[in-house]
Write a protein that holds these residues in place. Sequence first.
Motif, mmCIF file in Angstrom:
data_model
loop_
_atom_site.group_PDB
_atom_site.id
_atom_site.type_symbol
_atom_site.label_atom_id
_atom_site.label_comp_id
_atom_site.label_asym_id
_atom_site.label_seq_id
_atom_site.Cartn_x
_atom_site.Cartn_y
_atom_site.Cartn_z
ATOM 1 N N GLU A 25 0.863 -1.197 0.000
ATOM 2 C CA GLU A 25 0.000 0.000 0.000
ATOM 3 C C GLU A 25 0.892 1.236 0.000
ATOM 4 N N PRO A 26 0.740 2.117 -0.984
ATOM 5 C CA PRO A 26 1.620 3.296 -1.034
ATOM 6 C C PRO A 26 1.216 4.421 -0.094
ATOM 7 N N VAL A 121 4.141 -3.281 3.231
ATOM 8 C CA VAL A 121 5.213 -2.629 2.482
ATOM 9 C C VAL A 121 4.640 -1.342 1.901
ATOM 10 N N ARG A 122 5.306 -0.213 2.132
ATOM 11 C CA ARG A 122 4.808 1.051 1.549
ATOM 12 C C ARG A 122 5.337 1.163 0.128
ATOM 13 N N ILE A 140 7.193 -3.670 -7.895
ATOM 14 C CA ILE A 140 6.801 -2.514 -7.071
ATOM 15 C C ILE A 140 7.799 -1.350 -7.167
ATOM 16 N N THR A 141 7.276 -0.170 -6.878
ATOM 17 C CA THR A 141 8.123 1.008 -6.649
ATOM 18 C C THR A 141 7.867 1.440 -5.219
ATOM 19 N N THR A 142 8.899 1.476 -4.406
ATOM 20 C CA THR A 142 8.665 1.819 -2.992
ATOM 21 C C THR A 142 8.331 3.299 -2.863
ATOM 22 N N ALA A 143 7.536 3.629 -1.834
ATOM 23 C CA ALA A 143 7.058 5.008 -1.648
ATOM 24 C C ALA A 143 8.173 5.888 -1.096
ATOM 25 N N ASP A 144 8.104 7.151 -1.466
ATOM 26 C CA ASP A 144 9.048 8.154 -0.970
ATOM 27 C C ASP A 144 8.609 8.579 0.434
ATOM 28 N N ASP A 145 9.462 8.317 1.430
ATOM 29 C CA ASP A 145 9.097 8.678 2.809
ATOM 30 C C ASP A 145 9.518 10.089 3.160
ATOM 31 N N ASP A 147 12.341 11.468 1.983
ATOM 32 C CA ASP A 147 13.782 11.658 1.775
ATOM 33 C C ASP A 147 14.142 11.542 0.285
ATOM 34 N N GLY A 148 13.116 11.473 -0.568
ATOM 35 C CA GLY A 148 13.350 11.394 -2.011
ATOM 36 C C GLY A 148 13.869 10.033 -2.452
ATOM 37 N N ASP A 149 13.868 9.070 -1.532
ATOM 38 C CA ASP A 149 14.456 7.760 -1.811
ATOM 39 C C ASP A 149 13.397 6.744 -2.238
ATOM 40 N N THR A 150 13.423 6.300 -3.478
ATOM 41 C CA THR A 150 12.492 5.248 -3.903
ATOM 42 C C THR A 150 13.271 4.179 -4.665
#
Length: 410
Positions: A25-26, A121-122, A140-145, A147-150
């Motif tokens: 879930e993003p 998993v976000r 999947i593409t992981t969500a940006d928390d 910090d701009g990190d995906t």
Amino acid sequence: MGGSYAGLVAARVLSDHAEEVVVIEPDTIGENGLGRRTPQRRQLHALLSMGHRRLEHWFPGLTDELLKGGARLGEGEDVRFYVDGRLKAPVAESRMLGATRPFLESRLRRRVELLGAVSFVRAEVTDLILRGERVAGVVITTADDGDGDTTTGEELTADLVVDATGRSSRLGEWLNRHGWDAAPVDRMRIDLGYATASFRRGSELGGTVIAHSSPGPASDYRADVTEPGALAAVEGDRWSVVLAGYADHRPGPDPDEFLRRMRRCVEPIRTVAEESTMTDDVVTYRFVESRRRVHSRLRRFPGGLVVVGDVLASVNPVYGQGLILAALEADALATYLRAGPRPQAPALGYFRLAETAVDAAWQLSTAADLAQPHVTGPYPRGYRAQKWVADRLTEASVRDSPSTPPICAW
Ligand SMILES: Cc1cc2nc3c(=O)[nH]c(=O)nc-3n(C[C@H](O)[C@H](O)[C@H](O)COP(=O)(O)OP(=O)(O)OC[C@H]3O[C@@H](n4cnc5c(N)ncnc54)[C@H](O)[C@@H]3O)c2cc1C
């Protein structure tokens, strides 16, 4: 895929059968996280009797938890249904939960997080992995928390993939990309507008009241003196009030207009307009069409894949069918998995069961919507006879209490 209502209930079912269940879930969902992809979360959600019973079956004690947090349970005469402004006969066993959707969902998510087999998993699913005749996982593409990190293109393999990504699911596009047909879609254009507002709750109505008011058979909203709408006592000592209208009669975001319309509603809603203070902005939502994806009409479908919630069917929300369907589809998934199928095989047995529940909700909502002057079809076979029976049942429900709670009513 998708950790909203249907995804969470499906995860609960899967946890009885799988060593590991991963919910992807993003969005941040909870009391303060409304989820960018699910704007309907801000509208009043009525959890009708059947949906409430099935939810309590899958999450025993959840109702008590919600009530401790301030939700209200309407029972018997507290739950009032009106048709054309007339109060229907009370249903003794009727129960309806008064809680906002973010609150209900945050507690549901907390219960799912406590299940040993389930992790979250976000991330956003961007594609399916297909191997031969079956789905073998997702990309999947992981969500940006923040910090701009995906991470893009990460693969997660699975024996069974569940699509619970809601009305705008991209499943059809992903299947086409891999050489499979998407399920045919039935649609009915209804052009519905919704608007919800919150009010401070005091002793205006003397307790827990949940009221739903719908137009009678074939009545025209513009000619009708009683506006359709619903009201529920919810957590945080608030009333949540929703107004609905079709085509040019859609409610707008103007609070004065909202209050004016509330004063043309049934008595409990009028009283709240007169005696309570609106605490937030009016939030609107436009629902253009009901739609369902009919998998049983496909000649081939990959194994290892099932579909739940709004991906399967999303019908006119005034009938309160969405949360019930998600629970009944979870029941269908449980029945299917208990029969011991290979999860990697096409889940035809699941779709047969789930589509039985969807058929009932589709028939109920589309038959009622066809009575609206602006809804032009498609008409099902036997429509006139169905409508005749439905109109008689509606009239009878004003006079006679049913001996068992209705499955669905608005
Ligand atoms: C205005 C309105 C009012 C309603 N009122 C009621 C009511 O009173 N009672 C009732 O029973 N029903 C009601 N409904 C219906 C109810 O909202 C839906 O049936 C319900 O939200 C379906 O849940 P879902 O989990 O299938 O989909 P959704 O709640 O739409 O959730 C889909 C989830 O999937 C996630 N997602 C999307 N794309 C991806 C991706 N690529 N990868 C991973 N995750 C993804 C989203 O972030 C979201 O969390 C209403 C609907 C509307 C529109």
